[in-house]
Design an enzyme around this catalytic site. Sequence first.
Site, PDB file in Angstrom:
ATOM      1  N   HIS A  19      34.663  49.702  46.039  1.00 35.49           N
ATOM      2  CA  HIS A  19      34.996  50.727  45.904  1.00 35.49           C
ATOM      3  C   HIS A  19      36.662  51.067  46.508  1.00 35.49           C
ATOM      4  CE1 HIS A  19      35.217  55.522  46.740  1.00 35.49           C
ATOM      5  NE2 HIS A  19      33.962  55.607  46.522  1.00 35.49           N
ATOM      6  N   ASP A  32      26.121  54.151  44.292  1.00 36.83           N
ATOM      7  CA  ASP A  32      25.581  54.219  42.896  1.00 36.83           C
ATOM      8  C   ASP A  32      24.625  52.758  43.176  1.00 36.83           C
ATOM      9  OD1 ASP A  32      26.583  55.558  41.314  1.00 36.83           O
ATOM     10  OD2 ASP A  32      28.349  54.816  41.568  1.00 36.83           O
TER      11      ASP A  32
HETATM   12  N1  ACO Z   1      33.219  42.466  40.929  1.00 37.42           N
HETATM   13  C1  ACO Z   1      34.068  42.125  41.474  1.00 37.42           C
HETATM   14  N2  ACO Z   1      35.130  41.959  41.721  1.00 37.42           N
HETATM   15  C2  ACO Z   1      35.586  43.302  42.249  1.00 37.42           C
HETATM   16  C3  ACO Z   1      34.997  44.622  42.071  1.00 37.42           C
HETATM   17  C4  ACO Z   1      33.479  44.535  41.768  1.00 37.42           C
HETATM   18  N3  ACO Z   1      32.503  45.399  41.864  1.00 37.42           N
HETATM   19  N4  ACO Z   1      35.683  45.360  42.698  1.00 37.42           N
HETATM   20  C5  ACO Z   1      36.619  44.774  42.900  1.00 37.42           C
HETATM   21  N5  ACO Z   1      36.821  43.834  42.525  1.00 37.42           N
HETATM   22  C6  ACO Z   1      37.355  42.828  43.185  1.00 37.42           C
HETATM   23  C7  ACO Z   1      38.847  42.656  41.820  1.00 37.42           C
HETATM   24  O1  ACO Z   1      38.899  41.925  41.270  1.00 37.42           O
HETATM   25  C8  ACO Z   1      39.390  42.430  42.873  1.00 37.42           C
HETATM   26  O2  ACO Z   1      40.021  41.179  42.697  1.00 37.42           O
HETATM   27  P1  ACO Z   1      41.583  40.616  43.309  1.00 37.42           P
HETATM   28  O3  ACO Z   1      42.026  40.716  44.423  1.00 37.42           O
HETATM   29  O4  ACO Z   1      41.824  39.154  42.991  1.00 37.42           O
HETATM   30  O5  ACO Z   1      42.611  40.840  41.733  1.00 37.42           O
HETATM   31  C9  ACO Z   1      39.635  42.838  43.970  1.00 37.42           C
HETATM   32  O6  ACO Z   1      37.961  43.025  44.091  1.00 37.42           O
HETATM   33  C10 ACO Z   1      40.159  44.677  44.869  1.00 37.42           C
HETATM   34  O7  ACO Z   1      40.238  45.459  43.248  1.00 37.42           O
HETATM   35  P2  ACO Z   1      40.183  46.671  43.283  1.00 37.42           P
HETATM   36  O8  ACO Z   1      40.821  46.510  41.620  1.00 37.42           O
HETATM   37  O9  ACO Z   1      42.148  46.756  43.694  1.00 37.42           O
HETATM   38  O10 ACO Z   1      39.885  47.630  43.923  1.00 37.42           O
HETATM   39  P3  ACO Z   1      40.396  49.096  43.046  1.00 37.42           P
HETATM   40  O11 ACO Z   1      39.774  50.197  43.984  1.00 37.42           O
HETATM   41  O12 ACO Z   1      40.733  49.173  42.090  1.00 37.42           O
HETATM   42  O13 ACO Z   1      38.859  49.463  42.091  1.00 37.42           O
HETATM   43  C11 ACO Z   1      36.450  50.044  41.790  1.00 37.42           C
HETATM   44  C12 ACO Z   1      37.691  50.157  42.821  1.00 37.42           C
HETATM   45  C13 ACO Z   1      36.494  50.613  40.495  1.00 37.42           C
HETATM   46  C14 ACO Z   1      35.018  50.937  42.248  1.00 37.42           C
HETATM   47  C15 ACO Z   1      35.450  48.563  41.607  1.00 37.42           C
HETATM   48  O14 ACO Z   1      35.491  47.881  43.108  1.00 37.42           O
HETATM   49  C16 ACO Z   1      35.196  48.127  40.286  1.00 37.42           C
HETATM   50  O15 ACO Z   1      35.102  48.268  39.326  1.00 37.42           O
HETATM   51  N6  ACO Z   1      33.609  48.361  40.561  1.00 37.42           N
HETATM   52  C17 ACO Z   1      32.517  48.450  39.988  1.00 37.42           C
HETATM   53  C18 ACO Z   1      32.432  49.431  39.513  1.00 37.42           C
HETATM   54  C19 ACO Z   1      31.368  50.428  40.345  1.00 37.42           C
HETATM   55  O16 ACO Z   1      30.445  50.620  41.246  1.00 37.42           O
HETATM   56  N7  ACO Z   1      32.104  52.066  40.026  1.00 37.42           N
HETATM   57  C20 ACO Z   1      31.470  53.005  40.858  1.00 37.42           C
HETATM   58  C21 ACO Z   1      32.262  53.248  42.706  1.00 37.42           C
HETATM   59  S1  ACO Z   1      31.674  54.664  43.853  1.00 37.42           S
HETATM   60  C22 ACO Z   1      31.872  56.015  41.988  1.00 37.42           C
HETATM   61  O17 ACO Z   1      32.418  56.593  41.263  1.00 37.42           O
HETATM   62  C23 ACO Z   1      30.525  56.808  43.051  1.00 37.42           C
END
Ligand code: ACO
Length: 431
Positions: free
Chosen positions: A309, A366
């Site tokens: 998140h 979700d």
């Molecule tokens: N699976 C694997 N790796 C992940 C995931 C994931 N779901 N989410 C983040 N990461 C990793 C990133 O690759 C990054 O790794 P790194 O540090 O090695 O580069 C690290 O964790 C930090 O991630 P960010 O991209 O900085 O996280 P951000 O805050 O930008 O993204 C997001 C948040 C978009 C929700 C992301 O976690 C994601 O894509 N999750 C899956 C989609 C999802 O479930 N979305 C629903 C969100 S809740 C809502 O809208 C109600």
Amino acid sequence: MAKTASLKLDGKEYPLPIIEGTEGEKAIDTRTLRAVSGHIAYDQGYGNTGSCESQITFLDGDEGILRHRGYPIEQLANQSDFVETAYLVIYGELPSPAQRKEFGMRLRNNAAVEVQMQKILEGFPTTASPMAMLSALVSGLPAYHADLATNNFEQDLKNFDLAAAVAISKIRTFVAMIYRYQKGLPFIFPKQELPFCENFLHMMFSEPYKDYIAMPEVAKALNLVLLLHADHEQNCSTSTVRMVGSSAANLFASISAGICALSGPLHGGANVAVMQMLQSIHDEGDDGTRFIAAAKSGSKSNRLMGFGHAVYKNFDPRAKIIGKACDTVLKKLGIKDPLLNIAKNLEQAALKDDYFVSRKLYPNVDFYSGIIMRALGIPMNMFTTMFAIGRTPGYIANWREVAANPKGRIYRPRQIYVGPTKRDYVAIGKR
Ligand code: ACO
């Protein structure tokens, strides 16, 4: 004495005021930074930028806390329902019995959709994305409610109560209509005497001459799903609503833009992506290992959907509530969904895996919401539209804060330009 921060730049010192929220959040007020120093604050994706002061929702992502107008989400989930929480989110206080009744009546009186709007829906191919159809219908509302959508803050605020009820009630009706249109079923009119969620289920699932009567467990589960989505601070779609609203665009136009932002798989579309992932694990007889391994590759397209998140670096409190509710609801309805077991195993495996632990990636709302919606008979392609029904009160409350702020200004971020510097135009034959 008011606190200030100090920025040192080229030997000069610039005092910047500190703002502190009621829950102790602190911010450095950089509004005058460019004017006094010639520099802007750079924060790609706004991850560390407060774009507004808001009284609606408090979220502490490190502690996993979510409160609407001060009330913990756990208490609202256990004791309130969607309509009451919607009132709270929009108006700031829990309603008195008379206010609750009046609000409920406005919702009941504004559920029906104009016949001409049905024709708009019928102009779409039945294969169109439900979110595309929903945002189009919502952006069409000003055409049918011109008096509620004048694009003049003062005027639109005068009619706010009615506009809010139209948005909440009709968005629900639109979703039921989109579902039936895609299935080739005739539209079902709302029933004024039914409560909000029961009315939605009636419009979705009734058959000609055979009304769908929702079991109390089903209506309760739907209430919970919608309530848990009612607002969530400055998320992508809510910020979009505020941004569009800041131009004095009316409530419906602003919500429609929010719905577009919600459609992306990294935001509202994640509940669909989660179910596709769980289904694919099920179909392949896999235990999820492959998905976890792929997610660890760092590629955005292979993320473990429903995990992580932008703000929570702890359990999303809504995921805890909905995860528990999944068990209860499925048991009550006598449904054994293999996807629930897969989700639980996947969660356990990820929570033990250093990749997810070190990045503080936990299940978000979700991860389980799709399983409950599926148990209620809602098909996967409609999940994000359900999220939109739930989030509408949050959009409305945020739009109102923007519209009612006498010191508000149009949202207009700056950028750091990194493109080509000045060059001279060369005509097409001479290039
Ligand atoms: N699976 C694997 N790796 C992940 C995931 C994931 N779901 N989410 C983040 N990461 C990793 C990133 O690759 C990054 O790794 P790194 O540090 O090695 O580069 C690290 O964790 C930090 O991630 P960010 O991209 O900085 O996280 P951000 O805050 O930008 O993204 C997001 C948040 C978009 C929700 C992301 O976690 C994601 O894509 N999750 C899956 C989609 C999802 O479930 N979305 C629903 C969100 S809740 C809502 O809208 C109600």
